[in-house]
Design a protein around this motif. Structure first.
Motif, PDB file in Angstrom:
ATOM      1  N   HIS A  82      25.587   4.934   4.754  1.00 14.11           N
ATOM      2  CA  HIS A  82      26.418   5.986   5.366  1.00 14.11           C
ATOM      3  C   HIS A  82      25.540   7.160   5.803  1.00 14.11           C
ATOM      4  O   HIS A  82      25.156   7.988   4.985  1.00 14.11           O
ATOM      5  CB  HIS A  82      27.467   6.455   4.349  1.00 14.11           C
ATOM      6  CG  HIS A  82      28.608   7.212   4.950  1.00 14.11           C
ATOM      7  ND1 HIS A  82      29.897   6.719   5.008  1.00 14.11           N
ATOM      8  CD2 HIS A  82      28.673   8.449   5.502  1.00 14.11           C
ATOM      9  CE1 HIS A  82      30.691   7.606   5.575  1.00 14.11           C
ATOM     10  NE2 HIS A  82      29.980   8.673   5.878  1.00 14.11           N
ATOM     11  N   HIS A 136      24.821  10.182   9.053  1.00 11.70           N
ATOM     12  CA  HIS A 136      25.307  10.843  10.273  1.00 11.70           C
ATOM     13  C   HIS A 136      24.096  11.321  11.080  1.00 11.70           C
ATOM     14  O   HIS A 136      23.909  12.512  11.296  1.00 11.70           O
ATOM     15  CB  HIS A 136      26.237  12.007   9.929  1.00 11.70           C
ATOM     16  CG  HIS A 136      27.498  11.592   9.243  1.00 11.70           C
ATOM     17  ND1 HIS A 136      28.526  10.951   9.911  1.00 11.70           N
ATOM     18  CD2 HIS A 136      27.891  11.679   7.952  1.00 11.70           C
ATOM     19  CE1 HIS A 136      29.510  10.687   9.047  1.00 11.70           C
ATOM     20  NE2 HIS A 136      29.143  11.112   7.855  1.00 11.70           N
ATOM     21  N   GLU A 163      34.593   6.487   9.398  1.00 11.02           N
ATOM     22  CA  GLU A 163      35.289   6.693   8.164  1.00 11.02           C
ATOM     23  C   GLU A 163      36.709   7.161   8.403  1.00 11.02           C
ATOM     24  O   GLU A 163      37.000   7.846   9.373  1.00 11.02           O
ATOM     25  CB  GLU A 163      34.533   7.693   7.267  1.00 11.02           C
ATOM     26  CG  GLU A 163      34.205   9.030   7.927  1.00 11.02           C
ATOM     27  CD  GLU A 163      33.246   9.840   7.051  1.00 11.02           C
ATOM     28  OE1 GLU A 163      33.602  10.236   5.944  1.00 11.02           O
ATOM     29  OE2 GLU A 163      32.111  10.061   7.522  1.00 11.02           O
ATOM     30  N   HIS A 176      33.321   5.494   0.022  1.00 12.24           N
ATOM     31  CA  HIS A 176      32.055   6.157   0.324  1.00 12.24           C
ATOM     32  C   HIS A 176      31.882   7.455  -0.466  1.00 12.24           C
ATOM     33  O   HIS A 176      32.831   8.164  -0.714  1.00 12.24           O
ATOM     34  CB  HIS A 176      31.939   6.345   1.845  1.00 12.24           C
ATOM     35  CG  HIS A 176      31.852   7.719   2.351  1.00 12.24           C
ATOM     36  ND1 HIS A 176      30.709   8.462   2.271  1.00 12.24           N
ATOM     37  CD2 HIS A 176      32.758   8.498   2.964  1.00 12.24           C
ATOM     38  CE1 HIS A 176      30.932   9.644   2.814  1.00 12.24           C
ATOM     39  NE2 HIS A 176      32.155   9.695   3.233  1.00 12.24           N
ATOM     40  N   ASP A 190      24.949   9.967   3.153  1.00 12.37           N
ATOM     41  CA  ASP A 190      25.922  10.837   3.823  1.00 12.37           C
ATOM     42  C   ASP A 190      25.184  12.003   4.495  1.00 12.37           C
ATOM     43  O   ASP A 190      25.744  13.086   4.633  1.00 12.37           O
ATOM     44  CB  ASP A 190      26.989  11.351   2.850  1.00 12.37           C
ATOM     45  CG  ASP A 190      28.250  11.851   3.571  1.00 12.37           C
ATOM     46  OD1 ASP A 190      28.435  11.497   4.755  1.00 12.37           O
ATOM     47  OD2 ASP A 190      29.036  12.593   2.956  1.00 12.37           O
TER      48      ASP A 190
HETATM   49 ZN   LIG Z   1      30.467  10.698   6.391  1.00 10.48          ZN
END
Ligand SMILES: [Zn+2]
Ligand SMILES: [Zn+2]
Length: 256
Positions: A6, A8, A92, A153, A203
């Motif tokens: 996960h 970004h 998500e 997550h 994340d």
């Molecule tokens: Zn996220």
């Protein structure tokens, strides 16, 4: 070998040095990543990054914070994207009761619609949960999400709920908080849940693990998460890395 499930990298925090960040991850043994897009801006960029890099994949969905902005056309667009060869999951999606931009009812409706879409296209889902654990579990059950399975997550709930999720065909993904000294629950979950059901993630750019807490997070730091899990379980870093990577490849149905 590590799989950050996960990231970004499509966030503006990586606009200036994305390629260097990806290289640093590779240097640390992070061979695979899933870039998560969750709105009209971040989805195309997630796809673009996945298209231009081997071993980087994309997930597409609609974030609960922005649920009130989602139109039918957005869901149709997301459905089309699920046939893209590098899209490996829907999300998500989920519920976020911390922010009040979107009312709970709107969030629930958008969440249900995406679970239904996942079942239609037979794709696993990535769940974002903030202060909404029980409602999420209830909706996953009502919508029979176990048919497609998914990932909880950056899981921060109890061991009991984690076990319930595992029974529903969900993986538990641990992130930076497992390394925080005061984070009792993620540590308990790391100890209690079998490695077969665990994944690791950053994340990033959020939630950087100790000792980088408070800084911009990046995929290279997923190793710190894996190290913490290894320590808690009393196994080697290699075992955690190998196992969680195998889990992720199987889960996302990625053929090496
Ligand atoms: Zn996220
Ligand atoms: Zn999230």
């Amino acid at each position: 070998m590590l799989f950050d499930t996960h990231v970004h990298l499509n966030a503006e925090q990586f606009k200036e040095d994305r390629e260097e960040v990806i290289q640093r991850a590779k240097d640390e043994g992070v061979e695979y990543m899933v870039v998560v897009g969750f709105d009209r801006e971040t989805i195309p960029l997630a796809i673009e990054i996945a298209e231009s890099h081997n071993n980087i994949y994309a997930a597409v969905g609609w974030h609960p914070v922005d649920a009130i902005d989602m139109e039918d056309a957005d869901l149709d667009w997301i459905e089309e994207l699920t046939s893209h060869p590098k899209v490996v999951a829907l999300g998500e999606m989920g519920l976020d009761y911390h922010w009040d931009k979107s009312p709970e009812d709107a969030q629930k409706e958008v969440f249900r619609k995406q679970i239904q879409l996942a079942k239609k296209v037979n794709m696993p889902i990535i769940i974002h949960n903030r202060e909404a654990t029980q409602d999420i579990v209830d909706i996953l059950k009502e919508e029979q999400a176990e048919e497609v399975g998914g990932i909880m997550h950056c899981y921060s709930g109890s061991v009991e709920i984690a076990e319930e999720c595992v029974k529903m065909n969900f993986m538990i993904s641990l992130g930076g908080p497992v390394t925080f000294k005061n984070a009792k629950r993620p540590k308990e979950v790391a100890e209690a849940i079998d490695l077969d059901h665990l994944l690791v993630e950053t994340d990033c750019p959020f939630l950087a693990p100790h000792p980088n807490r408070g800084k911009r997070n990046e995929p290279a730091y997923v190793k710190l998460v894996a190290e913490q899990i290894a320590e808690l379980k009393g196994v080697s870093l290699e075992e955690v890395s190998e196992k969680t990577t195998r889990n992720a490849l199987k889960f996302f149905n990625i053929k090496e």
